[in-house]
Design an enzyme around this catalytic site. Structure first.
Site, PDB file in Angstrom:
ATOM      1  N   ASP A  20      -0.858  14.284  -0.338  1.00 44.24           N
ATOM      2  CA  ASP A  20       0.057  14.657   0.752  1.00 44.24           C
ATOM      3  C   ASP A  20      -0.720  15.884   1.329  1.00 44.24           C
ATOM      4  OD1 ASP A  20       2.097  15.695   2.415  1.00 44.24           O
ATOM      5  OD2 ASP A  20       3.244  15.921   0.838  1.00 44.24           O
ATOM      6  N   ASP A  24       5.316  16.823   3.256  1.00 39.87           N
ATOM      7  CA  ASP A  24       6.358  16.057   3.335  1.00 39.87           C
ATOM      8  C   ASP A  24       6.752  15.054   2.370  1.00 39.87           C
ATOM      9  OD1 ASP A  24       4.410  13.965   3.641  1.00 39.87           O
ATOM     10  OD2 ASP A  24       5.181  13.398   5.616  1.00 39.87           O
ATOM     11  N   ASP A  28      -0.995  11.215   3.321  1.00 36.71           N
ATOM     12  CA  ASP A  28      -1.431  10.988   4.500  1.00 36.71           C
ATOM     13  C   ASP A  28      -2.756  10.818   4.731  1.00 36.71           C
ATOM     14  OD1 ASP A  28      -2.200  13.980   4.362  1.00 36.71           O
ATOM     15  OD2 ASP A  28      -0.094  14.217   4.697  1.00 36.71           O
ATOM     16  N   ASP A 193      -4.109  -9.723   4.946  1.00 34.51           N
ATOM     17  CA  ASP A 193      -2.864  -9.569   4.135  1.00 34.51           C
ATOM     18  C   ASP A 193      -2.227 -10.996   4.430  1.00 34.51           C
ATOM     19  OD1 ASP A 193      -0.546  -8.046   2.552  1.00 34.51           O
ATOM     20  OD2 ASP A 193       0.641  -9.173   4.317  1.00 34.51           O
ATOM     21  N   GLU A 248      -6.700 -11.758   1.246  1.00 35.62           N
ATOM     22  CA  GLU A 248      -5.594 -11.720  -0.006  1.00 35.62           C
ATOM     23  C   GLU A 248      -5.280 -13.224   0.326  1.00 35.62           C
ATOM     24  OE1 GLU A 248      -1.559 -10.095  -1.555  1.00 35.62           O
ATOM     25  OE2 GLU A 248      -1.874 -10.833   0.344  1.00 35.62           O
TER      26      GLU A 248
HETATM   27  O1  TEU Z   1       1.324  -9.282  -0.762  1.00 33.83           O
HETATM   28  C1  TEU Z   1       1.510 -10.862  -0.789  1.00 33.83           C
HETATM   29  C2  TEU Z   1       2.213 -11.486  -1.930  1.00 33.83           C
HETATM   30  O2  TEU Z   1       2.570 -12.377  -1.615  1.00 33.83           O
HETATM   31  C3  TEU Z   1       2.286 -10.907  -3.009  1.00 33.83           C
HETATM   32  O3  TEU Z   1       1.529  -9.809  -3.386  1.00 33.83           O
HETATM   33  C4  TEU Z   1       3.783 -10.227  -3.169  1.00 33.83           C
HETATM   34  O4  TEU Z   1       3.807  -9.015  -2.610  1.00 33.83           O
HETATM   35  C5  TEU Z   1       4.293  -9.731  -4.650  1.00 33.83           C
HETATM   36  O5  TEU Z   1       3.855 -10.590  -5.552  1.00 33.83           O
HETATM   37  C6  TEU Z   1       5.769  -9.624  -4.409  1.00 33.83           C
HETATM   38  O6  TEU Z   1       6.200  -9.090  -5.913  1.00 33.83           O
HETATM   39  C7  TEU Z   1       0.947  -8.799   0.398  1.00 33.83           C
HETATM   40  C8  TEU Z   1       0.897  -7.233   0.167  1.00 33.83           C
HETATM   41  O7  TEU Z   1      -0.156  -6.729  -0.596  1.00 33.83           O
HETATM   42  C9  TEU Z   1       2.333  -6.854  -0.446  1.00 33.83           C
HETATM   43  O8  TEU Z   1       2.314  -5.428  -0.552  1.00 33.83           O
HETATM   44  C10 TEU Z   1       3.338  -6.842   0.828  1.00 33.83           C
HETATM   45  O9  TEU Z   1       4.498  -6.925   0.219  1.00 33.83           O
HETATM   46  C11 TEU Z   1       3.087  -8.456   1.009  1.00 33.83           C
HETATM   47  O10 TEU Z   1       1.683  -8.958   1.340  1.00 33.83           O
HETATM   48  C12 TEU Z   1       4.016  -8.794   2.419  1.00 33.83           C
HETATM   49  O11 TEU Z   1       3.092  -8.012   3.708  1.00 33.83           O
END
Ligand code: TEU
Length: 501
Positions: A20, A24, A28, A193, A248
């Site tokens: 940070d 805040d 960042d 994601d 992911e």
């Molecule tokens: O995560 C996708 C996901 O399905 C898992 O990692 C899930 O968030 C976790 O098992 C819940 O306990 C991705 C991101 O990495 C995560 O931080 C987000 O919350 C999610 O997508 C939604 O965008």
């Protein structure tokens, strides 16, 4: 020469908890920039930044309200550009997170959808329905929320994260434009994601009673999703300089995962099987072989990861710092690309006793506090000093409290100690670069509870998962690194060492 990403070490920065600069209590982009020399000294090839876009923070920024800007809490587009330029000047590439499965409910398109009638073009960008089905939110509870006119919208995550309708051409065009926006700014790639979730089966079929036999659900890993990534690959390839995308994707097995990394799709996919494997010799060896074989079959590099912002930190998950130190020597000796998560190089444990009022994860909130959620791996980085938050911010502010016991784990406390976990990571990344750049691994004879393999560059790795000290076999070569001191020439229980021949 091999492409940079095929054996890169990529470090995940969770900006809210990294550093940070303005007091805040939240990290960042200027804080990231200020600590880039630390990351250069650690030896990483690239950083992956989790979302820093404007967001109501219903899910730590994975609820994006504007895909082309920076949330004021994290800075501005100028501070992003400055951070990026500085990273490149230090030889560090930068990957940003793209969140295409859902937006924030504060995104102008969703606001417009709510203000528009059922059946309107604005609603068709999301998944609205007059009826619901039995799909569940990943965070707990039903995956549907009702709006005042009676329709329901799908949210596989938080209600503040409505799912896009990827069969709508405007959604596809929008994300292609967002990719270009960040590629034009100079980013080196994207972490995608929920890459397996964009396409939902036609008709939104119910899951039905769970008899435990179905590994594919109608909102995960649908074949049509691959069309999207073929389009994205063409965009990435139209830019100079080896821009990459890493998926992911939580899918049923490594062969399904490899479909995301065929030659005309994405470059990498996170391999979560290794992260989820128990601390057990035969299980780890089986996982390693399976993952390498699946990636090899399509000519892609394997990836390895032991932690991220969604899972329990490995010191706690594996049961000890000793095991976490041995595990990183195992991981960094494997062929392919390695992903690190901020703080693992300091040997941070999961923080299990955060005060309830401080917790922010929707998992905690939606489970009524029965599941701790992911805040415990998101506690801000301890940089220096003797009292929390250990140099995280200039004035002691911190959005999650750090435990007082982290005084001995700060980057400053570990930097000059050759036996520290930070030194172990630095040494391992440096030696990895020198000794094991490319080529497959060859298993050497060992007992089942011992992992022993050699890389073509001459580096070999020995991991002792047995319950007894392990004498180093004759002819193993010169020891160059160890996760724990050897005793009478033997590897301690739960330790690993590297050798060069
Ligand atoms: O995560 C996708 C996901 O399905 C898992 O990692 C899930 O968030 C976790 O098992 C819940 O306990 C991705 C991101 O990495 C995560 O931080 C987000 O919350 C999610 O997508 C939604 O965008």
């Amino acid at each position: 020469m091999d492409k940079w990403w095929r054996n890169a070490v990529i470090y995940e920065v969770y900006p809210r908890s990294f550093a940070d600069s303005d007091g805040d209590g939240e990290g960042d982009l200027a804080g990231v920039r200020a600590h880039l020399p630390y990351l250069r000294d650690l030896g990483v090839d690239a950083i992956w930044l989790t979302p820093f876009y404007p967001s109501p923070m219903a899910d730590g920024g994975y609820d994006v309200a504007d895909y082309r800007d920076v949330d004021p809490r994290f800075g501005t587009l100028d501070s992003f550009d400055e951070m990026l330029a500085q990273a490149h000047a230090l030889g560090i590439r930068v990957i940003v997170d793209i969140v295409p499965n859902h937006s924030s409910s504060a995104h102008p398109w969703f606001v417009e959808a709510l203000a528009s009638p059922p059946g309107s073009p604005a609603r068709d960008r999301y998944i609205f329905s007059d009826t619901t089905n039995d799909w569940r939110s990943v965070f707990g509870g039903p995956a549907w929320a009702q709006v005042p006119d009676g329709q329901h919208y799908l949210h596989l995550f938080d209600p503040g994260q409505p799912d896009f309708n990827w069969r709508n051409p405007q959604v596809r065009a929008e994300f292609e434009s967002v990719l270009r926006f960040w590629l034009d700014r100079g980013v080196d790639g994207f972490r995608i994601d929920v890459a397996h979730g964009l396409i939902k089966a036609v008709g939104l079929p119910s899951l039905g009673p769970d008899d435990g036999t179905s590994s594919v659900v109608p909102y995960q890993d649908q074949d049509e999703v691959h069309e999207i990534y073929r389009d994205w690959r063409r965009i990435l390839d139209s830019y100079p300089g080896d821009r990459i995308a890493v998926a992911e994707a939580w899918v049923s097995d490594p062969s399904r995962l490899s479909l995301y990394v065929v030659a005309d799709e994405l470059h990498q996919a996170f391999n979560f099987d290794f992260l989820q494997a128990p601390w057990d010799g035969p299980a780890l060896r089986h996982t390693i072989d399976r993952c390498i074989a699946a990636a090899d079959a399509v000519g892609a590099p394997t990836t390895w990861v032991l932690s991220n912002h969604d899972v329990r930190r490995q010191v706690t998950r594996l049961g000890s710092l000793d095991r976490a130190r041995a595990a990183i020597l195992l991981m960094l000796a494997l062929p392919g690309s390695a992903y690190l998560y901020q703080g693992e190089e300091l040997g941070l444990p999961e923080v299990l006793d955060l005060p309830p009022h401080a917790r922010q994860d929707p998992v905690w909130k939606r489970s009524g506090g029965t599941e701790l959620g992911r805040d415990g791996c998101r506690v801000p980085m301890p940089w220096s000093g003797d009292t929390p938050p250990f140099g995280f911010s200039p004035n002691g502010a911190s959005w999650l409290p750090a435990p007082a016991s982290w005084a001995t784990l700060t980057a400053q406390a570990q930097a000059a100690d050759p036996r520290s976990t930070l030194s172990l990571y630095r040494d391992a990344i440096r030696l990895r670069r020198a000794g094991n750049a490319t080529g497959p691994l060859q298993w050497l004879d060992s007992a089942p509870e011992v992992l022993h393999f050699r890389r073509p560059g001459g580096l070999s790795c020995l991991v002792n998962l047995s319950g007894a000290p392990l004498p180093v076999p004759d002819g193993t070569g010169e020891r160059v690194l160890a996760s724990a001191p050897l005793v009478d020439g033997a590897l301690a229980v739960d330790s690993a060492a590297w050798f060069i021949d």
